[in-house]
Design an enzyme around this catalytic site. Structure first.
Site, short mmCIF file in Angstrom:
data_model
loop_
_atom_site.label_atom_id
_atom_site.label_comp_id
_atom_site.label_asym_id
_atom_site.label_seq_id
_atom_site.Cartn_x
_atom_site.Cartn_y
_atom_site.Cartn_z
N GLY A 51 14.84 -12.28 -7.10
CA GLY A 51 16.04 -12.88 -6.51
C GLY A 51 16.98 -11.86 -5.89
N CYS A 93 0.82 -1.20 0.00
CA CYS A 93 0.00 0.00 0.00
C CYS A 93 0.86 1.26 0.00
CB CYS A 93 -0.89 0.01 1.25
SG CYS A 93 -1.83 -1.50 1.48
#
EC number: 6.3.5.4
Length: 647
Positions: free
Chosen positions: A367, A2
């Site tokens: 990653g 958010c």
């Protein structure tokens, strides 16, 4: 995931909340709400990932506490079960991590942070006690900016939500400007503006709102252990495997599908395959480079390896060729990033996230973090090599340096990578290990900064040097590999990688999760000996041994490929008109920050192929674009300083 904002003691706070929500609208397209009581106003924009029902919208109010929260608490189900064990009568009205976090805070107050696994920044207001509590996650995955204007506080997920507040201090912070030029990103917890700050990772802020001075108390709540525990290879492989599998399971928690970046390299491939083994039908996203750009700059063959892995593991694979309209995209990207960041990987991240979002994706795994934690960067290995180079006879070193000085970095329109690497290595090969490491990823040394800036910035650069020395030398390790990893985790990972990943992904309304930057994975990594991170001339040795259980050999042991963009092609072609405009003598002189003669020298040497200044030039135009959008207004005095305490 958010966007949050808050305003304490401001008049017309509702108007400021609306402005903040407009500025951060991309962070939360699913819900937009604000709340006001007394002199406290909270604003929240929601990208719904867990418990999609509107009952979990924020600001979240329950039994006298009010919360705004950005992020995910991955162990919220375990915490919820513990809460019910403590109090079986406790009632939950949602299935969200938001409500669990609020109840955990109610139970333990600031001590709740020790139990959280996730990425977060949040604020809790207690109207009865008249207290405000703000916190940021252990590694700064989620941002939290704040500023004091007189005895008023404003905070937000993004800087752009604060800069238009009446009285905001627009004075440029020269230390961070020097840092932005030195590294191409802003280090530390200050911002480009004096009087505006970032709450540091693993810190919380407490305020007594009944005190008119509104003096904040900021305290560190967690610090990782830096002692070597894991030295046995076989046992470490098993420990790290278990730890990574647990992290992946946590990061798959969502009420929407979770997808993955897939570069075809070790880190994203391992994350993707481990995620797929949890039983999901995984969709993956890879970015490629156009053939035209490849003519100027050799780029890694990510598409080939990603395609191979996707075929083997039956991923729903999507390949995106970079066709950035860089003239239009760069100014927009500079605005979205909040800070002048001279790494075009941010644009790659945005383009992948944008394409994924168009396919309905809200969550992507990354990653990121593995190189910092497991010794994966070329510059780390180069810094080790520098100590051996210093033992080479002086006449050989002088001969090599003389030859390298004469070699071009570009010829016939194509870059010569080996020469570029050689010149870069020689720029720090004669320094001490700590100085060499800082120089390995700096773009100017102290003398060059003197030539670049019109003002004397030696004291500002000195502060950057002390900051780097602190992280490199005062970490408890006695060998350079872990010293470098620790320094990268605190500077490079937070200042660059996590910063651009959050802003670029959220600009496309996509949440990026980083399973390597998990509290338990990081702590395990920091316990592993440097000898297992770099062994038998293999970087990330121990992680590659873990990966052998999951990935084909050709993926694990392929050449290192960075997540970059064809910046040298852009500088030579697409961005050439923008460079001529933004770095003209008239413009540079009017800005009065940089010496035009030195800037002109960089442009000329790059265009003639004498030296590679692509990143320097990219950052110079980035800074000018940032100044135009963020700073070209009058400045005002800064607010009170905070009181910092360590854990």
């Amino acid at each position: 995931m958010c966007g949050i904002a808050g305003f304490i003691n401001f008049q017309e706070a509702d108007k400021l909340a609306r402005m903040a929500m407009d500025a951060e609208a991309h962070r939360g397209p699913d819900s937009r709400q604000s709340w006001t009581e007394d002199n406290v106003t909270f604003a929240h924009l929601r990208l719904s990932i867990i418990d999609l029902d509107h009952r979990s919208d924020q600001p979240f109010i329950k039994n006298g506490l009010v919360m705004v929260f950005n992020g995910e608490i991955y162990n919220y189900k375990e915490l919820r079960a513990r809460l019910l064990e403590i109090d079986a009568s406790l009632e939950f009205r949602t299935d969200s991590d938001t409500e669990v976090l609020l109840e955990w805070y109610r139970l333990k107050r600031e001590e709740c942070l020790a139990d959280l696994i996730g990425m977060f920044s949040f604020a809790v207001y207690d109207p009865t006690a008249k207290t405000l509590f703000l916190a940021r996650d252990h590694f700064g995955i989620k941002p939290l900016f704040y500023t004091f204007i007189d005895n008023r506080l404003a905070f937000a997920s993004e800087l752009k939500a604060l800069v238009n507040i009446p009285g905001f201090n627009r004075t440029i912070n020269r230390v961070t400007l020097v840092g932005a030029m030195t590294y191409l990103w802003v280090p530390g917890n200050e911002t480009m503006f004096e009087g505006c700050f970032k709450l540091p990772p693993a810190h919380y802020m407490q305020l007594d709102l009944s005190n008119p001075s509104l003096q904040p108390r900021i305290k560190e709540y967690w610090r990782p252990e830096t002692r070597v525990v894991h030295t046995d290879e076989k046992a470490t492989i098993e420990t790290l495997t278990d730890c990574m599998e647990a992290s992946i399971r946590r990061h798959m928690i969502a009420d929407v599908p979770v997808s993955s970046f897939l570069s075809g390299g070790l880190d994203s491939s391992l994350i993707s395959v481990m995620a797929a083994r949890t039983g999901v039908n995984l969709s993956t996203y890879t970015i490629g480079t156009s053939e035209e750009d490849k003519k100027v700059e050799k780029m890694p063959a990510d598409e080939k390896y990603a395609r191979m892995l996707a075929d083997q593991f039956h991923f729903d694979h999507h390949e995106i060729v970079v066709k950035a309209n860089i003239i239009d995209d760069l100014p927009r990207m500079v605005y979205m990033l909040d800070e002048p960041i001279g790494d075009p990987a941010a644009l790659n991240t945005y383009l992948i996230c944008k394409a994924a979002r168009e396919n309905g994706v809200k969550v992507l795994l990354s990653g990121m973090g593995a190189d910092e934690l497991f010794f994966g960067y070329r510059r780390q290995r180069a810094t080790l090599l520098a100590t051996r180079y210093q033992r080479t006879p002086a006449f050989l070193r002088k001969s090599l340096e003389a030859i390298a000085a004469l070699l071009p970095v570009k010829a016939f329109g194509k870059g010569i990578r080996i020469v570029r690497w050689l010149k870069r290595f020689l720029s720090f090969a004669g320094l001490s290990p700590e100085e060499a490491y800082m120089r390995s990823y700096s773009y100017y040394d102290a003398n060059e900064l003197k030539e670049l800036f019109r003002a004397d910035v030696s004291a500002d650069f000195g502060k950057l040097r002390e900051q780097h020395k602190h992280f490199y030398n005062e970490n408890g390790y006695d060998e350079p590999r872990n010293k470098m990893c620790y320094t990268d985790m605190h500077l490079f990972m937070v200042g660059l990688n996590l910063t651009y990943t959050d802003r670029a992904s959220m600009a496309a309304s996509v949440e990026v999760r980083v399973p390597f930057i998990d509290r338990e994975v990081v702590q395990t990594a920091l316990h592993i000996s440097g000898g297992l991170k770099y062994k038998k001339k293999q970087q990330k040795y121990i992680l590659k041994k873990v990966a052998e259980k999951y990935l084909p050999h050709s993926i694990i042991y392929r050449p290192k490929a960075s997540f970059g963009a064809p910046i040298r092609s852009w500088i030579s072609n697409d961005l050439k008109p923008l460079i001529d405009e933004l770095l003209s003598e008239r413009q540079v002189t009017a800005r009065n920050l940089f010496n035009y003669g030195y800037v002109k020298k960089l442009i000329d040497e790059d265009r003639k192929g004498i030296a590679d200044h692509a990143y320097r030039l990219y950052q110079l135009i980035t800074v000018e674009l940032w100044l135009r959008r963020y700073a070209d207004e009058p400045a005002v005095p800064a607010g009170p300083a905070a009181v910092y305490e360590q854990a």
